[in-house]
Design a protein around this motif. Structure first.
Motif, PDB file in Angstrom:
ATOM      1  N   LEU B  88      -4.836  -1.167  27.970  1.00 15.75           N
ATOM      2  CA  LEU B  88      -4.978  -2.502  27.379  1.00 15.75           C
ATOM      3  C   LEU B  88      -3.897  -2.813  26.364  1.00 15.75           C
ATOM      4  N   SER B 150      -2.405 -13.991  20.919  1.00 15.23           N
ATOM      5  CA  SER B 150      -1.159 -14.381  21.586  1.00 15.23           C
ATOM      6  C   SER B 150      -0.615 -13.256  22.445  1.00 15.23           C
ATOM      7  N   TYR B 152      -2.300 -10.984  24.016  1.00 15.54           N
ATOM      8  CA  TYR B 152      -3.052 -10.916  25.263  1.00 15.54           C
ATOM      9  C   TYR B 152      -2.658 -12.047  26.204  1.00 15.54           C
ATOM     10  N   ALA B 153      -2.350 -13.199  25.622  1.00 14.63           N
ATOM     11  CA  ALA B 153      -2.049 -14.367  26.459  1.00 14.63           C
ATOM     12  C   ALA B 153      -0.889 -14.070  27.399  1.00 14.63           C
ATOM     13  N   LEU B 155       0.089 -11.080  28.485  1.00 14.58           N
ATOM     14  CA  LEU B 155      -0.326 -10.090  29.469  1.00 14.58           C
ATOM     15  C   LEU B 155      -1.137 -10.743  30.585  1.00 14.58           C
ATOM     16  N   ALA B 156      -1.845 -11.821  30.246  1.00 16.27           N
ATOM     17  CA  ALA B 156      -2.718 -12.481  31.212  1.00 16.27           C
ATOM     18  C   ALA B 156      -1.960 -13.414  32.154  1.00 16.27           C
ATOM     19  N   GLY B 157      -0.708 -13.687  31.869  1.00 20.46           N
ATOM     20  CA  GLY B 157       0.070 -14.578  32.726  1.00 20.46           C
ATOM     21  C   GLY B 157       0.332 -13.962  34.086  1.00 20.46           C
ATOM     22  N   ASP B 158       0.674 -14.780  35.084  1.00 27.84           N
ATOM     23  CA  ASP B 158       0.998 -14.190  36.379  1.00 27.84           C
ATOM     24  C   ASP B 158       2.512 -14.145  36.537  1.00 27.84           C
ATOM     25  N   TYR B 159       3.060 -13.032  36.122  1.00 28.03           N
ATOM     26  CA  TYR B 159       4.498 -12.855  36.150  1.00 28.03           C
ATOM     27  C   TYR B 159       4.869 -11.870  37.248  1.00 28.03           C
ATOM     28  N   ARG B 200      -0.083  -3.821  34.972  1.00 31.57           N
ATOM     29  CA  ARG B 200      -0.809  -4.064  36.218  1.00 31.57           C
ATOM     30  C   ARG B 200       0.134  -3.985  37.408  1.00 31.57           C
ATOM     31  N   ASN B 239      12.379 -14.340  32.093  1.00 28.10           N
ATOM     32  CA  ASN B 239      12.066 -15.747  32.316  1.00 28.10           C
ATOM     33  C   ASN B 239      11.440 -16.365  31.074  1.00 28.10           C
ATOM     34  N   HIS B 240      11.893 -15.885  29.920  1.00 26.82           N
ATOM     35  CA  HIS B 240      11.380 -16.419  28.661  1.00 26.82           C
ATOM     36  C   HIS B 240       9.862 -16.353  28.611  1.00 26.82           C
ATOM     37  N   GLN B 243       6.597 -15.374  24.765  1.00 22.92           N
ATOM     38  CA  GLN B 243       6.575 -16.612  24.036  1.00 22.92           C
ATOM     39  C   GLN B 243       6.263 -16.384  22.557  1.00 22.92           C
ATOM     40  N   ALA B 244       5.261 -15.597  22.358  1.00 25.37           N
ATOM     41  CA  ALA B 244       4.686 -15.525  21.022  1.00 25.37           C
ATOM     42  C   ALA B 244       5.357 -14.456  20.176  1.00 25.37           C
TER      43      ALA B 244
END
Lengths: 246, 246
Positions: B88, B150, B152-153, B155-159, B200, B239-240, B243-244
């Motif tokens: 995590l 922020s 976590y946000a 990590l939760a993206g689909d990159y 992941r 890809n930038h 963010q946080a």
DNA sequence: CGCTGTCTTGAGTACGATCAAGTACGGTGG
DNA sequence: CCACCGTACTTGATCGTACTCAAGACAGCG
């Protein structure tokens, strides 16, 4: 004359005070005695309902207030570097919006009303000051922040499309139950596209999974209205991936 | 006689007080005046260093204390329903461990030392009480919680795999710089398997992406040691998406 | 009635996972 | 010192899930 599954239970009239508000057991005032709730009341600015599609705040605006959802459903989202939308959260009544803006001091997401919805504005500096005078209020804010951490943790897991959709439906079910609505029949305030985006799936994939669940009699859907027919079965499909949110 | 990229800058001796600690500008004491820092000092329990592989806490244990990393690197993880590990977070010096346990009251993850590392234990009830007496301390805890949201946000993206690996390296780079270490050359405390799990991805995928970045002269690696050769190039690959973490 | 937007269904594709070898390093013991 | 082993890491080949592109179904609305 269809029934409105997730409407009737709480009183929808605009509440004038936290004491009267049916959400006070979920929202910021949890655990406060009447006198302290009165002090909290005095800093809450109850805002008139927003039209569907109206924005509450936008990325980069200076953070001054937290918003507590009073009614309706709100969506948080950002734009990525290619201008594509990324849905970060859906907010139901009693939930706080803007917690992730405390650290950087500017809002981290755009927040938009998905249906007609109202919020209570909580000026952060006032709230913060009050929290340092009322330990139980401080504690509740700590808890609400901590709760959001767990919510993100599940979104960050690498789950299959089925697990994600099942988990999403069960999460909504739990949150509706907490709020006194039916946990088996409810309306989705958001279009499939937003659900898909939130779950990091394609709209088509969400649609396919829903169809599959329907064929297996786990759920029944009709447009935005969802009925959960087999909670245990759904839980199995979710692979027990919804861990938190006690 | 290789150099130790991320070792020398701060004083590694066990700090007796927050006032003397080189991390006080990142950790809980940010913004406190000396008198308040003294009060904080009195509740901090400085624990002896843990061996690599030793656990700080485990899922389900009653939450009583937050831990602030003093040295070393720690890993948070859970087991899913099939017994597979899910990483995590990685915690560097100055970061708080256990914030997600406040809400449910039990630890939400297992935390293990990846190398020899020490922590300061902060009894939560004492800290909470002190925070209600010192507004700036309360504020800092709010900020640390908000900051984790922020983190976590992203990590939760689909990159894509490339975006994730590039983002991971740049995130570490930023966090090392904040701590006075080199942001271009550092040792990874964690094996590839943990990085992959955290992002992941499969271990093999991480390995392939690293090889690709190396062929394109974006980075150079030698076992656990990483050199970032082209930060701009990496940023483009990310890809930038980071963010946080201002 | 046709228009629009949402949702569903279908066919082909791509990215990353899985399975499977192979390599390099570090520790152990002879 | 070297042979051995186990682990971590790398590289290669195949497979599967979910994405993309495309078209069709359905409701709301002018």
């Amino acid at each position: 004359m269809a029934s409105f599954p997730n409407r009737p239970v709480p009183n929808r009239a605009i509440q004038r005070t936290c004491v009267n508000c049916s959400l006070s057991e979920l929202c910021v005032p949890v655990g406060l005695d009447p006198a302290d709730m009165e002090r909290l009341d005095q800093l809450v600015e109850r805002q008139p309902p927003l039209e569907s599609g109206a924005h509450l705040c936008r990325v980069g605006e200076r953070f001054t207030t937290l918003f507590a959802v009073r009614s309706g459903c709100f969506k948080s989202y950002r734009m990525d570097s290619e201008g594509r939308e990324r849905v970060l959260a859906f907010h139901l009544p009693g939930e706080l919006i803007g917690l992730d803006a405390i650290y950087p001091g500017v809002y981290q997401s755009n927040v938009v009303a998905l249906d007609m919805g109202g919020v209570c504005a909580l000026p952060y500096s006032d709230l913060s000051r009050l929290a340092s005078q009322i330990p139980r209020l401080q504690e509740q804010i700590f808890r609400l922040l901590s709760k959001d951490l767990s919510a993100y943790a599940w979104l960050a897991g690498d789950y299959s499309a089925e697990e994600r959709v099942a988990g999403f439906l069960l999460d909504l079910s739990n949150r509706y139950r907490e709020r006194g609505y039916s946990d088996r029949v409810f309306n989705l305030a958001m279009p499939r596209r937003d659900i898909a985006n939130y779950l990091r799936l394609a709209t088509e994939t969400v649609s396919r999974v829903i169809t599959r669940f329907e064929r297996e009699s786990l759920i029944h859907t009709e447009r935005r209205e969802v009925s959960l027919l087999d909670l245990d079965g759904l839980n199995e499909r979710a692979n027990h991936c919804l861990q938190a949110l006690g």
